[in-house]
Design an enzyme around this catalytic site. Sequence first.
Site, short mmCIF file in Angstrom:
data_model
loop_
_atom_site.label_atom_id
_atom_site.label_comp_id
_atom_site.label_asym_id
_atom_site.label_seq_id
_atom_site.Cartn_x
_atom_site.Cartn_y
_atom_site.Cartn_z
N ASP A 1 -8.17 5.35 36.89
CA ASP A 1 -8.59 6.74 37.07
C ASP A 1 -7.40 7.67 36.86
O ASP A 1 -6.37 7.55 37.54
CB ASP A 1 -9.17 6.94 38.47
CG ASP A 1 -9.67 8.36 38.67
OD1 ASP A 1 -10.81 8.64 38.26
OD2 ASP A 1 -8.91 9.20 39.21
N TYR B 1 -2.42 15.35 36.94
CA TYR B 1 -1.51 14.42 37.60
C TYR B 1 -0.17 14.35 36.87
O TYR B 1 0.80 13.81 37.41
CB TYR B 1 -2.11 13.02 37.67
CG TYR B 1 -3.41 12.91 38.43
CD1 TYR B 1 -3.85 13.93 39.28
CD2 TYR B 1 -4.21 11.78 38.32
CE1 TYR B 1 -5.05 13.83 39.96
CE2 TYR B 1 -5.40 11.67 39.01
CZ TYR B 1 -5.83 12.70 39.82
OH TYR B 1 -7.01 12.58 40.50
N LYS C 1 -9.86 13.69 33.67
CA LYS C 1 -10.51 14.90 34.19
C LYS C 1 -9.98 16.16 33.51
O LYS C 1 -8.77 16.29 33.25
CB LYS C 1 -10.28 15.00 35.71
CG LYS C 1 -10.67 13.74 36.46
CD LYS C 1 -10.38 13.86 37.96
CE LYS C 1 -10.47 12.51 38.63
NZ LYS C 1 -9.28 11.67 38.36
N HIS D 1 -12.81 18.45 36.74
CA HIS D 1 -12.05 18.11 37.94
C HIS D 1 -12.50 18.90 39.17
O HIS D 1 -12.63 18.35 40.26
CB HIS D 1 -10.55 18.36 37.69
CG HIS D 1 -9.66 17.54 38.56
ND1 HIS D 1 -8.45 17.03 38.13
CD2 HIS D 1 -9.78 17.13 39.84
CE1 HIS D 1 -7.88 16.35 39.11
NE2 HIS D 1 -8.66 16.40 40.15
#
Length: 343
Positions: free
Chosen positions: A73, A78, A107, A140
């Site tokens: 994931d 990130y 996302k 997201h």
Amino acid sequence: FQKLRRRGDTRTHTSSSLLVPSIHFLMAALGRTINFSNGKSIPILGLGTWKSKPGEVTAAVKDAVTAGYRHIDCAHVYRNEPEVGVAIAAVIKDGTVTRDELFITSKLWNTCHSRSSVLPALKTTLTNLGLDYLDLYLIHRPTGFKEGGDLFPADSTGKRLYSDVDYVETWEAMEECVKLGLTRSIGVSNFNKKQLERVLKVAKVPIANNQIEIHPYLPQNKMIEFCKSKNITVTAYSPLGSPDRPWAKPGDPVLTEEPKVKTLAQKYNKSPAQILIRFQVDRGLIVIPKSVTKSRIEENFQIWDFQLSPEDIKLLESLDCNGRVCAVAETSDHPYFPFHDEY
């Protein structure tokens, strides 16, 4: 969390011994999937990469795939997708897996909600990951931010700057990504019931998944039941309560330290983390615990040789205190903030 703080509990941590990975665990786990409404399937257990630093995440993904994980994931925000991509390329090159054996989620970030921004954002993620397609692409959050600049745009006072893009428009652009073959399934993350209903009214491509925060402090039973009624699978993020979240405060409760969790860990001769992961699996959910430590990555995968009883699940659900650890309260004035509603 205030309820738990007022208890004044004195908690100590005891870790259970790790089990050696075995072919039994590997083969059992590889067969554990959940089907989307479009016929595609997703492995129940995946590796989360939120908070995994660029210098650590490549090794973590390699270790996870070697241990038997097939679901990774990711997310653009990130800021570690290029390093994840290095790991994916390595495990494919050395013959550990083929691309088709992996399930990769990413996302769309808040600064790319406009119709014209979605496809370029997905292409950036694919480039970073070194992939031709994703297995699942999620919006997201429903809350759009000002586009064309920082990931977290703010004015001179530090207030977050928003866009007025409706996430329904964003969804329609996500559907185009499916038609182009750049992602096999699409879904959302952090959407509440009303927001899901708005998307469902216009969706030509089914909502495959809603990824939301779930753990015993926030069991999300009503949201889970609603999603199941609409054939939307649910992924539990922060299943261990995200104890390493940057905004954690001294005195915040720690799930793995909870007496009820530790009691079950002793009962099954498992670690508290394994109990919390199995809690999600036994409720029919997908779960994505994060770790960059090889031994913990392996331990988190070793949850296939036991099952929690209905009484065990109720015991864990009794920890419910609406303890959301990822509330992003600084955006609570956004018109699409999802957490004002009960669910």
